[in-house]
Design an enzyme around this catalytic site. Structure first.
Site, PDB file in Angstrom:
ATOM      1  N   HIS A   1      77.860 -44.821  -1.094  1.00 28.60           N
ATOM      2  CA  HIS A   1      76.694 -45.256  -1.872  1.00 28.60           C
ATOM      3  C   HIS A   1      77.167 -45.707  -3.253  1.00 28.60           C
ATOM      4  O   HIS A   1      77.887 -44.974  -3.951  1.00 28.60           O
ATOM      5  CB  HIS A   1      75.712 -44.084  -1.972  1.00 28.60           C
ATOM      6  CG  HIS A   1      74.561 -44.355  -2.879  1.00 28.60           C
ATOM      7  ND1 HIS A   1      73.900 -45.563  -2.891  1.00 28.60           N
ATOM      8  CD2 HIS A   1      73.938 -43.576  -3.807  1.00 28.60           C
ATOM      9  CE1 HIS A   1      72.930 -45.513  -3.787  1.00 28.60           C
ATOM     10  NE2 HIS A   1      72.938 -44.326  -4.355  1.00 28.60           N
TER      11      HIS A   1
ATOM     12  N   ASN B   1      73.041 -50.213  -8.273  1.00 33.73           N
ATOM     13  CA  ASN B   1      72.641 -49.213  -7.285  1.00 33.73           C
ATOM     14  C   ASN B   1      71.388 -49.723  -6.565  1.00 33.73           C
ATOM     15  O   ASN B   1      70.302 -49.726  -7.132  1.00 33.73           O
ATOM     16  CB  ASN B   1      72.358 -47.885  -7.995  1.00 33.73           C
ATOM     17  CG  ASN B   1      71.874 -46.803  -7.038  1.00 33.73           C
ATOM     18  OD1 ASN B   1      71.527 -47.077  -5.886  1.00 33.73           O
ATOM     19  ND2 ASN B   1      71.823 -45.566  -7.520  1.00 33.73           N
TER      20      ASN B   1
ATOM     21  N   CYS C   1      67.841 -42.799  -1.840  1.00 32.85           N
ATOM     22  CA  CYS C   1      69.119 -43.517  -1.700  1.00 32.85           C
ATOM     23  C   CYS C   1      69.926 -43.025  -0.497  1.00 32.85           C
ATOM     24  O   CYS C   1      70.829 -43.714  -0.026  1.00 32.85           O
ATOM     25  CB  CYS C   1      69.945 -43.396  -2.975  1.00 32.85           C
ATOM     26  SG  CYS C   1      69.091 -44.007  -4.430  1.00 32.85           S
TER      27      CYS C   1
HETATM   28  N1  COA Z   1      73.192 -47.496 -23.036  1.00 38.69           N
HETATM   29  C1  COA Z   1      73.710 -46.843 -24.108  1.00 38.69           C
HETATM   30  N2  COA Z   1      73.666 -45.504 -24.232  1.00 38.69           N
HETATM   31  C2  COA Z   1      73.078 -44.813 -23.236  1.00 38.69           C
HETATM   32  C3  COA Z   1      72.520 -45.430 -22.114  1.00 38.69           C
HETATM   33  C4  COA Z   1      72.582 -46.831 -22.033  1.00 38.69           C
HETATM   34  N3  COA Z   1      72.086 -47.529 -20.992  1.00 38.69           N
HETATM   35  N4  COA Z   1      72.013 -44.483 -21.293  1.00 38.69           N
HETATM   36  C5  COA Z   1      72.253 -43.290 -21.883  1.00 38.69           C
HETATM   37  N5  COA Z   1      72.891 -43.504 -23.060  1.00 38.69           N
HETATM   38  C6  COA Z   1      73.336 -42.512 -24.042  1.00 38.69           C
HETATM   39  C7  COA Z   1      72.594 -41.211 -23.951  1.00 38.69           C
HETATM   40  O1  COA Z   1      71.367 -41.291 -24.659  1.00 38.69           O
HETATM   41  C8  COA Z   1      73.563 -40.259 -24.597  1.00 38.69           C
HETATM   42  O2  COA Z   1      73.463 -40.386 -25.991  1.00 38.69           O
HETATM   43  P1  COA Z   1      73.531 -39.085 -26.939  1.00 38.69           P
HETATM   44  O3  COA Z   1      74.907 -38.520 -26.685  1.00 38.69           O
HETATM   45  O4  COA Z   1      73.352 -39.661 -28.277  1.00 38.69           O
HETATM   46  O5  COA Z   1      72.441 -38.203 -26.470  1.00 38.69           O
HETATM   47  C9  COA Z   1      74.932 -40.813 -24.183  1.00 38.69           C
HETATM   48  O6  COA Z   1      74.701 -42.176 -23.777  1.00 38.69           O
HETATM   49  C10 COA Z   1      75.581 -40.059 -23.062  1.00 38.69           C
HETATM   50  O7  COA Z   1      74.602 -39.832 -22.093  1.00 38.69           O
HETATM   51  P2  COA Z   1      74.942 -39.156 -20.726  1.00 38.69           P
HETATM   52  O8  COA Z   1      73.706 -39.088 -19.895  1.00 38.69           O
HETATM   53  O9  COA Z   1      75.696 -37.885 -20.993  1.00 38.69           O
HETATM   54  O10 COA Z   1      75.953 -40.209 -20.134  1.00 38.69           O
HETATM   55  P3  COA Z   1      76.774 -40.143 -18.798  1.00 38.69           P
HETATM   56  O11 COA Z   1      78.203 -40.337 -19.082  1.00 38.69           O
HETATM   57  O12 COA Z   1      76.373 -38.949 -17.964  1.00 38.69           O
HETATM   58  O13 COA Z   1      76.272 -41.446 -18.029  1.00 38.69           O
HETATM   59  C11 COA Z   1      74.749 -42.029 -16.298  1.00 38.69           C
HETATM   60  C12 COA Z   1      74.909 -41.588 -17.743  1.00 38.69           C
HETATM   61  C13 COA Z   1      73.283 -42.145 -15.983  1.00 38.69           C
HETATM   62  C14 COA Z   1      75.422 -43.390 -16.136  1.00 38.69           C
HETATM   63  C15 COA Z   1      75.465 -40.996 -15.369  1.00 38.69           C
HETATM   64  O14 COA Z   1      75.043 -39.695 -15.719  1.00 38.69           O
HETATM   65  C16 COA Z   1      75.167 -41.240 -13.935  1.00 38.69           C
HETATM   66  O15 COA Z   1      75.583 -42.235 -13.362  1.00 38.69           O
HETATM   67  N6  COA Z   1      74.482 -40.295 -13.262  1.00 38.69           N
HETATM   68  C17 COA Z   1      74.116 -40.432 -11.880  1.00 38.69           C
HETATM   69  C18 COA Z   1      72.918 -41.306 -11.766  1.00 38.69           C
HETATM   70  C19 COA Z   1      72.681 -41.783 -10.350  1.00 38.69           C
HETATM   71  O16 COA Z   1      73.586 -41.986  -9.619  1.00 38.69           O
HETATM   72  N7  COA Z   1      71.417 -41.976 -10.021  1.00 38.69           N
HETATM   73  C20 COA Z   1      71.018 -42.496  -8.764  1.00 38.69           C
HETATM   74  C21 COA Z   1      71.133 -41.484  -7.688  1.00 38.69           C
HETATM   75  S1  COA Z   1      70.901 -42.217  -6.131  1.00 38.69           S
END
Ligand code: COA
Length: 325
Positions: free
Chosen positions: A252, A282, A111
């Site tokens: 980004h 994204n 990315c």
């Molecule tokens: N729908 C519903 N629940 C979801 C889910 C979805 N699509 N994806 C994850 N969850 C759940 C998880 O399983 C977790 O459940 P649990 O508490 O029972 O274990 C809960 O939501 C919280 O998960 P968590 O990973 O802590 O959420 P978050 O607030 O960190 O958000 C992302 C998750 C992926 C959106 C966030 O971490 C993020 O944006 N990270 C960066 C990713 C990124 O930018 N990647 C590309 C890089 S170029």
């Protein structure tokens, strides 16, 4: 010698996948996706490939710059999802455009790739090796996503964004004024994709699922909100600017909350951080040039404004680029 963006272009696949469509595929909800990421829908390539999308974005960037393919001297495609190993996407784009005099090659910094490609082109032009370049970020990430993993499949979309850059004439104040980039290979395990089975790796544990994208979402999140402001500050230092001197931050589009956190750290009004994440998700290396194209075409960026581009990606990689539009 200065280097400035003279034209922008974008291309998106036809098919749109909404949060409601995703609700039928994995255990998720529209509300969760919107609240945690800011995304509502994304485009998914069905027949569109990386070179096809990249070439379309390039045609629009050339048209926007008032240039022809025959004039292009360098083509760099930033991608990690081109569908053929050989030849590289940039050579296929060269062929599609008929840009017969261009040097063409790909860069894979995930990315963060567009910023790495822009930096490379900047050095080519500043050294006198060429006078102009087409820089493209293009991805069909949907090909390498695990569509059963709700933690990743809701985040990504496909598309391409391109810019045409060229050397500036003496006395022209427009162009790049500060750049910074870096890599943290030690953190590679937080976001990776094996992609294919290689020699000696045909063990039973290598199945199609673990060849796809794997991500520790919260680790990537923490990395981004910590590293991107540091990188932006380095580019600001080089440009001899303060964070609030910048008129528009084109970041980004990985997560609305990441962008809000970066704005807060920099103590800059969130109004200066336009987003299109709601509509495209994204799009990896395409995200910065796609948003830049939208802003350019709608007149939201105007000549003389100071613009900061910045992003991050698997690797981990990160970059920032300050310019006068
Ligand atoms: N729908 C519903 N629940 C979801 C889910 C979805 N699509 N994806 C994850 N969850 C759940 C998880 O399983 C977790 O459940 P649990 O508490 O029972 O274990 C809960 O939501 C919280 O998960 P968590 O990973 O802590 O959420 P978050 O607030 O960190 O958000 C992302 C998750 C992926 C959106 C966030 O971490 C993020 O944006 N990270 C960066 C990713 C990124 O930018 N990647 C590309 C890089 S170029």
């Amino acid at each position: 010698m200065g280097v400035a963006i003279r034209g922008t272009g974008g291309a998106l696949p036809e098919k749109i996948l909404t949060n409601f469509d995703l609700e039928k595929m994995v255990d998720t909800t529209d509300e969760w996706i919107r609240q945690r990421t800011g995304m509502k829908e994304r485009h998914i390539g069905e027949k569109e490939t990386v070179p096809y999308l990249a070439a379309n974005a390039c045609r629009r960037a050339l048209e926007n710059a008032g240039k022809t393919a025959e004039e292009v001297e360098l083509i760099i495609v930033a991608t990690c999802t081109t569908e053929m190993l050989l030849p590289c996407a940039a050579c296929r784009v060269q062929n599609m455009l008929g840009a017969k005099d261009a040097i063409a090659f790909d860069i894979n910094a995930a990315c963060g790739g567009f910023l790495f490609a822009l930096n490379t082109a900047h050095h080519y032009i500043a050294s006198g090796a060429c006078k102009n370049a087409l820089i493209v970020g293009a991805e069909v990430l949907s090909e390498i996503i695990d569509w059963t993993d709700r933690g990743t499949c809701v985040l990504f979309g496909d598309g391409a964004g391109a810019v045409f850059v060229e050397e500036t004439e003496d006395g022209d104040p427009s162009g790049i004024i500060g750049m910074s980039q870096g890599s943290s290979g030690m953190m590679g395990k937080i976001l990776y994709c094996r992609g294919r089975v290689v020699k000696g790796e045909t063990e039973p544990e290598i199945n199609s699922e673990n060849l796809l994208v794997h991500m520790q979402g919260s680790e990537v999140y923490k990395f981004a909100v910590r590293q991107v402001p540091v990188c932006i500050n380095k580019a600001l230092d080089m440009a001899k600017l303060e964070a609030n001197d910048i008129d528009i931050y084109v970041l980004h589009q990985a997560n609305k909350r990441i962008i809000e956190s970066i704005a807060k750290t920099l103590k800059v009004d969130i109004e200066k951080f336009p987003m299109n994440i709601e509509k495209v998700g994204n799009t990896s290396s395409a995200s910065i040039p796609l948003l830049l194209d939208e802003l350019n075409r709608s007149g939201q960026i105007v000549k003389g404004q100071k613009v900061m581009l910045s992003g991050f990606g698997a690797g981990m990689t990160f970059g920032a680029c300050a310019m006068v539009w």
